[in-house]
Design a protein around this motif. Structure first.
Motif: not given
Length: 389
Positions: A185, A208-211, A174
């Motif tokens: 990050q 900015r999601p959790l990717c 993220q």
């Protein structure tokens, strides 16, 4: 086993296990019972593991470890995938009661679920180098799990399947912003359902999601257990702002789209693409107008939060429609038409499930001369006989 804490230590385990190896009559009931008890010492700190939580290196891996004693990755793997070597006789006993050389897919999944929190629980002695090595080791384990998921059904059998869906074990990243405006990050482990797969990188940057990591095999693995694509979770709304007007440029673009409309949403055989809304194509054919506008604004809604972006941060055009008319607004200050943006808006309007390949195809069909399209095998003879107005 009841006195294992007093008798079985990291130093004495090899003697006891070698002795047990000489005993006859270890029946199935005993093996099943002992497999549920953490009794195998892992270190001098009196941490004990079950038979499914430790592994015995093969001869080849033992040689490799001897030649690369205490390499960084070996150190980093401790606490996640633990290997023990108590000597041939002791190892033989452990193998006879179910300890394996390598984790099975089921073992590996259980270890990731059970140990991810403690494994990444950083302490003051963890260096940046060690943390990076842990991330690398964990990522490699995930890749092994992904490969196994393609050839075995173990991961899809209950209760493991539900645990993989509902428990945190997936590594994700993220982007965050510090108070001084600089970005950094972070990584964390999470449930697959809390992680997003990046098929819309601009939205990933803005929201900015959790990717998921940028690793194709991990993207496929996470998707199998509930991770969602960003594009399917973001509500995107483009609108024009300020005054709008019909210009020579907007007229020419409108003429081109009308002239080439019949070939935009078909293949080279003239067959309609899948998931096409024919009624909306008719709206484009009969009630489509293009304007130039002072501004384009994009609103992105994600996880009950809406952010607003200007045209410099999103698209150069916006398509707005009602039952009777379709209007495409182009930002007047953009000197060169962006046919990808135009094709994206048309595709989102006409297609029930937009595809990137179709966007690029439509962009190419709108931006290229008809003679060029003909050389590529696209049937345009009828269009060549009736030039654009």
């Amino acid at each position: 086993m009841e006195k294992r804490n007093q008798l079985l230590t990291f130093q004495t385990a090899s003697k006891f296990f070698a002795y047990f190896n000489k005993l006859d009559g270890l029946n199935t009931k005993f093996i099943q019972r002992i497999s549920t008890i953490p009794f195998i010492p892992l270190s001098e700190n009196k941490f004990y593991a079950k038979t499914s939580q430790v592994f015995i290196p093969t001869k080849s891996s033992t040689t490799s470890q001897d030649n690369n004693t205490n390499t960084l990755d070996d150190i980093a793997a401790r606490g996640l995938i633990d290997y023990v070597d108590y000597g041939p006789d002791a190892n033989s006993f452990l193998l006879s009661i179910g300890v394996l050389h390598y984790p099975s897919a089921e073992n590996l999944a259980d270890l990731l679920i059970e140990r991810q929190e403690s494994y990444f629980n950083q302490n003051k002695n963890d260096t940046e180098e060690l943390i990076s090595a842990k991330v690398r080791v964990y990522t490699n384990c995930l890749k092994q799990l992904s490969a196994a998921s393609n050839v075995t059904q173990q991961l899809y059998v209950e209760p493991l399947r539900s645990r993989l869906i509902n428990k945190p074990w997936c590594l994700a990243y993220q982007s965050l912003e510090r108070s001084d405006g600089t970005k950094h990050q972070i990584f964390k482990t999470a449930k697959p359902t809390d992680i997003y797969l990046d098929d819309d990188h601009q939205s990933a940057i803005d929201l900015r999601p959790l990717c998921a990591p940028d690793e194709p095999e991990l993207v496929k693995l996470y998707e199998k257990f509930g991770a969602k694509w960003i594009s399917e979770c973001v509500k995107r709304r483009l609108v024009h702002r300020g005054k709008c007007m019909v210009t020579d440029r907007s007229k020419k673009l409108g003429d081109r789209i009308h002239h080439r409309l019949d070939m935009l949403f078909v293949n080279n055989r003239g067959e309609s693409m899948k998931n096409i809304d024919e009624k909306r194509i008719e709206l484009l054919r009969k009630h489509f107008v293009i304007y130039e506008a002072e501004g384009i604004e994009c609103q992105l809604t994600f996880q009950n939060r809406t952010i607003t972006l200007s045209s410099t941060e999103c698209s150069s055009c916006a398509l707005e429609s009602d039952r009777n008319q379709v209007c495409l607004f182009i930002h007047k200050d953009i000197s060169t038409l962006d046919y990808i943006d135009i094709a994206t808006e048309l595709t989102r309007f006409v297609c029930k499930k937009p595809l990137d390949a179709l966007v690029h195809s439509i962009s190419d069909k709108l931006s290229s001369p008809l003679e060029t399209l003909k050389r590529r095998g696209i049937p345009v003879d009828r269009l060549l006989k009736s030039p654009e107005q």
